[in-house]
Design a protein around this motif. Structure first.
Motif, PDB file in Angstrom:
ATOM      1  N   ASN A  25      36.756 -46.058 -34.920  1.00 20.06           N
ATOM      2  CA  ASN A  25      36.596 -46.366 -33.503  1.00 20.06           C
ATOM      3  C   ASN A  25      35.146 -46.148 -33.100  1.00 20.06           C
ATOM      4  O   ASN A  25      34.619 -45.043 -33.213  1.00 20.06           O
ATOM      5  N   PRO A  26      34.441 -47.170 -32.636  1.00 20.51           N
ATOM      6  CA  PRO A  26      33.018 -47.026 -32.293  1.00 20.51           C
ATOM      7  C   PRO A  26      32.760 -46.078 -31.142  1.00 20.51           C
ATOM      8  O   PRO A  26      31.622 -45.694 -30.896  1.00 20.51           O
ATOM      9  N   LEU A  27      33.781 -45.665 -30.418  1.00 22.62           N
ATOM     10  CA  LEU A  27      33.583 -44.735 -29.314  1.00 22.62           C
ATOM     11  C   LEU A  27      33.638 -43.278 -29.763  1.00 22.62           C
ATOM     12  O   LEU A  27      33.515 -42.381 -28.945  1.00 22.62           O
ATOM     13  N   LYS A  28      33.853 -43.025 -31.058  1.00 25.87           N
ATOM     14  CA  LYS A  28      33.862 -41.663 -31.601  1.00 25.87           C
ATOM     15  C   LYS A  28      34.866 -40.786 -30.862  1.00 25.87           C
ATOM     16  O   LYS A  28      34.484 -39.844 -30.158  1.00 25.87           O
ATOM     17  N   LEU A  29      36.120 -41.083 -31.024  1.00 21.97           N
ATOM     18  CA  LEU A  29      37.169 -40.363 -30.336  1.00 21.97           C
ATOM     19  C   LEU A  29      37.912 -39.431 -31.287  1.00 21.97           C
ATOM     20  O   LEU A  29      37.916 -39.639 -32.496  1.00 21.97           O
ATOM     21  N   THR A  30      38.525 -38.408 -30.716  1.00 21.90           N
ATOM     22  CA  THR A  30      39.430 -37.557 -31.473  1.00 21.90           C
ATOM     23  C   THR A  30      40.807 -37.678 -30.836  1.00 21.90           C
ATOM     24  O   THR A  30      40.952 -38.134 -29.695  1.00 21.90           O
ATOM     25  N   LEU A  36      43.820 -39.940 -26.980  1.00 24.66           N
ATOM     26  CA  LEU A  36      42.454 -39.941 -27.466  1.00 24.66           C
ATOM     27  C   LEU A  36      41.530 -39.238 -26.479  1.00 24.66           C
ATOM     28  O   LEU A  36      41.703 -39.346 -25.260  1.00 24.66           O
ATOM     29  N   TYR A  37      40.544 -38.513 -27.030  1.00 25.92           N
ATOM     30  CA  TYR A  37      39.581 -37.778 -26.215  1.00 25.92           C
ATOM     31  C   TYR A  37      38.171 -38.024 -26.748  1.00 25.92           C
ATOM     32  O   TYR A  37      37.986 -38.260 -27.944  1.00 25.92           O
ATOM     33  N   PRO A  38      37.147 -37.939 -25.884  1.00 22.25           N
ATOM     34  CA  PRO A  38      35.768 -38.020 -26.376  1.00 22.25           C
ATOM     35  C   PRO A  38      35.537 -36.958 -27.446  1.00 22.25           C
ATOM     36  O   PRO A  38      35.963 -35.809 -27.292  1.00 22.25           O
ATOM     37  N   VAL A 173      41.722 -52.427 -22.890  1.00 25.61           N
ATOM     38  CA  VAL A 173      43.052 -53.005 -22.685  1.00 25.61           C
ATOM     39  C   VAL A 173      44.069 -52.371 -23.625  1.00 25.61           C
ATOM     40  O   VAL A 173      45.231 -52.142 -23.257  1.00 25.61           O
ATOM     41  N   ASN A 174      43.632 -52.047 -24.843  1.00 33.22           N
ATOM     42  CA  ASN A 174      44.534 -51.479 -25.843  1.00 33.22           C
ATOM     43  C   ASN A 174      44.607 -49.958 -25.799  1.00 33.22           C
ATOM     44  O   ASN A 174      45.268 -49.342 -26.634  1.00 33.22           O
ATOM     45  N   GLY A 175      43.929 -49.347 -24.833  1.00 27.88           N
ATOM     46  CA  GLY A 175      43.998 -47.895 -24.687  1.00 27.88           C
ATOM     47  C   GLY A 175      43.245 -47.137 -25.758  1.00 27.88           C
ATOM     48  O   GLY A 175      43.530 -45.955 -25.999  1.00 27.88           O
ATOM     49  N   LYS A 176      42.260 -47.758 -26.392  1.00 28.60           N
ATOM     50  CA  LYS A 176      41.486 -47.119 -27.455  1.00 28.60           C
ATOM     51  C   LYS A 176      40.167 -46.564 -26.908  1.00 28.60           C
ATOM     52  O   LYS A 176      39.094 -46.741 -27.495  1.00 28.60           O
TER      53      LYS A 176
END
Length: 306
Positions: A25-30, A36-38, A173-176
């Protein structure tokens, strides 16, 4: 209400939590318990979430809850003025997010404490929920949120998202994205409010933009305050978007590597209703509306899109 697809439970003694990085995930989530969280909350945000559940509530505690980029800082400033009975800006930041501020700092803050959070209802401190502390939940239309969030993650120091808008739109839209699906978040809070078991007040960002004094009066009554209309007008005048941008010292709880000196330019970027039109294609508009109809088919909420 529909069944929430990312259902969460917080029975700490029974639950085995599998938290992992979403390296793709390019947003670097955990992730923890399907949410999902930053990633700057740590590889295992469940530890923070468990600590938050154990925060000891104090008399007068208020939670301002929202999905990210819903106007939380703006409304926080208004509520601070209402609670303090003064339109004077405090001389230090008043940002109490339990995911960011440590327990020791939170415990040292004098009452009444005004927290702000992007968590779900069941993630709030157990003692606060037991005490039936008052909650203000802030709503904003998902189109403007998606655009605001896109600009935010592009400038957030440790993420610096470099993807194009079209890619980010699909993630949203996909909640990612951080805190996962807007649809699940809002629907879960609507469900809690409909149960009527806890004092929850809904305030719409767009309604505040349309008539701040009217909405401030509703918040005033919800918090059992007795401010006259003249004071509410002063609060509205002192918390305009332009004046909020000037109060830089209030809104910088993040370390320098997360947000640079220009943080205020994207924490308070435009503050308008209808900015989604600057990026949305007709196809994207149709797609989001179709997803909204599917995910929120039994919701009673109605949003203004400008």
């Amino acid at each position: 209400m529909r069944k929430i697809t990312s259902k969460m439970t917080f029975e700490d003694d029974k639950e085995e939590v599998a938290s992992k990085k979403h390296n793709a995930n390019p947003l670097k989530l955990t992730e923890s318990s399907g949410i999902l969280y930053p990633y700057y909350f740590g590889d295992d945000p469940h530890v923070k979430l468990k600590n938050i559940k154990n925060i000891q509530s104090k008399t007068g505690d208020i939670f301002l809850c929202s999905y990210p980029k819903s106007g939380t800082h703006w409304i926080m400033e208004m509520v601070n003025m209402l609670v303090s009975g003064s339109t004077e800006h405090p001389q230090k930041f008043n940002f109490l997010d339990p995911m960011i501020i440590c327990d020791q700092v939170l415990d040292s803050v004098p009452c009444p404490r005004i927290f702000q959070s992007h968590l779900r209802f069941n993630q709030l401190p157990a003692s606060f929920l037991k005490r039936k502390g008052k909650i203000i939940y802030i709503l904003r239309n998902p189109k403007d949120i998606s655009v605001s969030l896109y600009h935010f993650v592009q400038k957030e120091g440790r993420i610096k998202y470099t993807g194009k808008w079209d890619e980010f739109f699909q993630l949203f839209v996909n909640g990612k994205v951080g805190y996962s699906s807007w649809f699940d978040h809002v629907a879960s809070w609507e469900r809690e409010k409909e149960k009527g078991r806890h004092p929850i007040h809904f305030v719409f960002y767009e309604d505040l933009k349309e008539d701040a004094v009217r909405e401030l009066d509703r918040i005033n009554k919800f918090l059992s305050l007795n401010h006259p209309n003249s004071f509410l007008q002063s609060v509205a005048e002192c918390s305009t978007f332009t004046k909020m941008r000037k109060q830089k010292y209030l809104y910088h709880p993040f370390p320098a590597e997360v947000m640079d000196e220009n943080y205020v330019d994207f924490l308070f970027r435009k503050g308008t209703v209808g900015d989604w039109r600057t990026l949305f294609s007709e196809e994207q508009n149709m797609q989001l509306e179709e997803v909204y109809e599917t995910e929120m088919f039994d919701s009673k909420l109605r949003f203004s899109y400008g």
